[in-house]
Design a protein around this motif. Structure first.
Motif, PDB file in Angstrom:
ATOM      1  N   CYS A  23     -11.296  -4.811   4.673  1.00 37.12           N
ATOM      2  CA  CYS A  23     -10.838  -3.464   5.022  1.00 37.12           C
ATOM      3  C   CYS A  23     -10.648  -3.300   6.523  1.00 37.12           C
ATOM      4  O   CYS A  23     -10.841  -2.215   7.073  1.00 37.12           O
ATOM      5  N   LYS A  44      -5.550  -1.644  -1.522  1.00 37.96           N
ATOM      6  CA  LYS A  44      -5.693  -0.305  -2.103  1.00 37.96           C
ATOM      7  C   LYS A  44      -7.144  -0.009  -2.470  1.00 37.96           C
ATOM      8  O   LYS A  44      -7.522   1.149  -2.613  1.00 37.96           O
ATOM      9  N   SER A  45      -7.955  -1.048  -2.615  1.00 37.12           N
ATOM     10  CA  SER A  45      -9.359  -0.833  -2.982  1.00 37.12           C
ATOM     11  C   SER A  45     -10.201  -0.332  -1.806  1.00 37.12           C
ATOM     12  O   SER A  45     -11.317   0.126  -2.002  1.00 37.12           O
ATOM     13  N   CYS A  46      -9.654  -0.413  -0.600  1.00 37.68           N
ATOM     14  CA  CYS A  46     -10.372   0.097   0.574  1.00 37.68           C
ATOM     15  C   CYS A  46     -10.217   1.611   0.657  1.00 37.68           C
ATOM     16  O   CYS A  46      -9.130   2.134   0.458  1.00 37.68           O
ATOM     17  N   LYS A  47     -11.292   2.295   0.956  1.00 37.58           N
ATOM     18  CA  LYS A  47     -11.202   3.741   1.183  1.00 37.58           C
ATOM     19  C   LYS A  47     -10.699   4.005   2.593  1.00 37.58           C
ATOM     20  O   LYS A  47      -9.887   4.894   2.821  1.00 37.58           O
ATOM     21  N   THR A  48     -11.206   3.224   3.538  1.00 35.35           N
ATOM     22  CA  THR A  48     -10.830   3.343   4.949  1.00 35.35           C
ATOM     23  C   THR A  48     -10.424   1.967   5.449  1.00 35.35           C
ATOM     24  O   THR A  48     -11.006   0.964   5.036  1.00 35.35           O
ATOM     25  N   PRO A 118      -7.832   6.715   6.521  1.00 34.57           N
ATOM     26  CA  PRO A 118      -7.968   6.641   5.071  1.00 34.57           C
ATOM     27  C   PRO A 118      -6.755   5.912   4.472  1.00 34.57           C
ATOM     28  O   PRO A 118      -5.614   6.234   4.810  1.00 34.57           O
ATOM     29  N   SER A 120      -5.594   6.208   1.661  1.00 31.45           N
ATOM     30  CA  SER A 120      -4.820   7.165   0.863  1.00 31.45           C
ATOM     31  C   SER A 120      -3.648   7.762   1.647  1.00 31.45           C
ATOM     32  O   SER A 120      -2.704   8.275   1.056  1.00 31.45           O
TER      33      SER A 120
END
Length: 149
Positions: A23, A44-48, A118, A120
């Protein structure tokens, strides 16, 4: 017994390894206005996600400063133009620019900085890029960001 060991070995070799998502990414910028990477993969599995920038050159930030800006590729020119007007004191990024996903501060030779954001924020199907918004640098100092499953 030997047959069981061989069978177990074959099963283990064929099994995919469980790997943790990375990440963060480390990049370098130099006095020749170049990053050492052309693409950053973001899971995509990382939040940040964090980008660590090291300026490997020797010149001061007011002469050959570097930062890293993350944005949609289509927004780079506009962000760059507005950043020049914002100046060094604003790290060549217009205050409150909603086109900017994230940006670091400008650093000079021998200095480092990081920026986290993020994952996202990398939503949609538009391509994303990273670039240096120091005046004139984005022509050479840019790369793509690839969102990986």
């Amino acid at each position: 017994m030997l047959r069981k060991i061989l069978f177990a070995s074959v099963l283990m070799l064929g099994a995919p390894a469980a790997m943790a998502a990375t990440c963060s990414a480390d990049i370098e910028g130099n006095d020749m206005m170049k990053y050492n990477v052309a693409n950053i993969d973001v899971s995509k599995s990382c939040k940040t996600f964090t980008i660590n920038l090291k300026h490997t050159g020797k010149l001061a930030k007011n002469v050959m400063g570097h930062n890293v800006v993350v944005a949609k590729t289509a927004d780079m020119k506009g962000i760059d133009a507005d950043g020049i007007k914002a100046g060094l004191s604003s790290d060549y990024v217009k205050a409150g620019d909603t086109r900017v996903v994230a940006h670091s501060k400008v650093v000079g030779g021998g200095e480092s900085t990081s920026v986290s954001f993020p994952v996202s924020k990398l939503a949609g199907s538009d391509p994303y890029s990273f670039f240096c918004s120091f005046p004139g640098h984005s022509a050479l100092m840019k790369g793509t960001i690839t969102l990986k499953p």
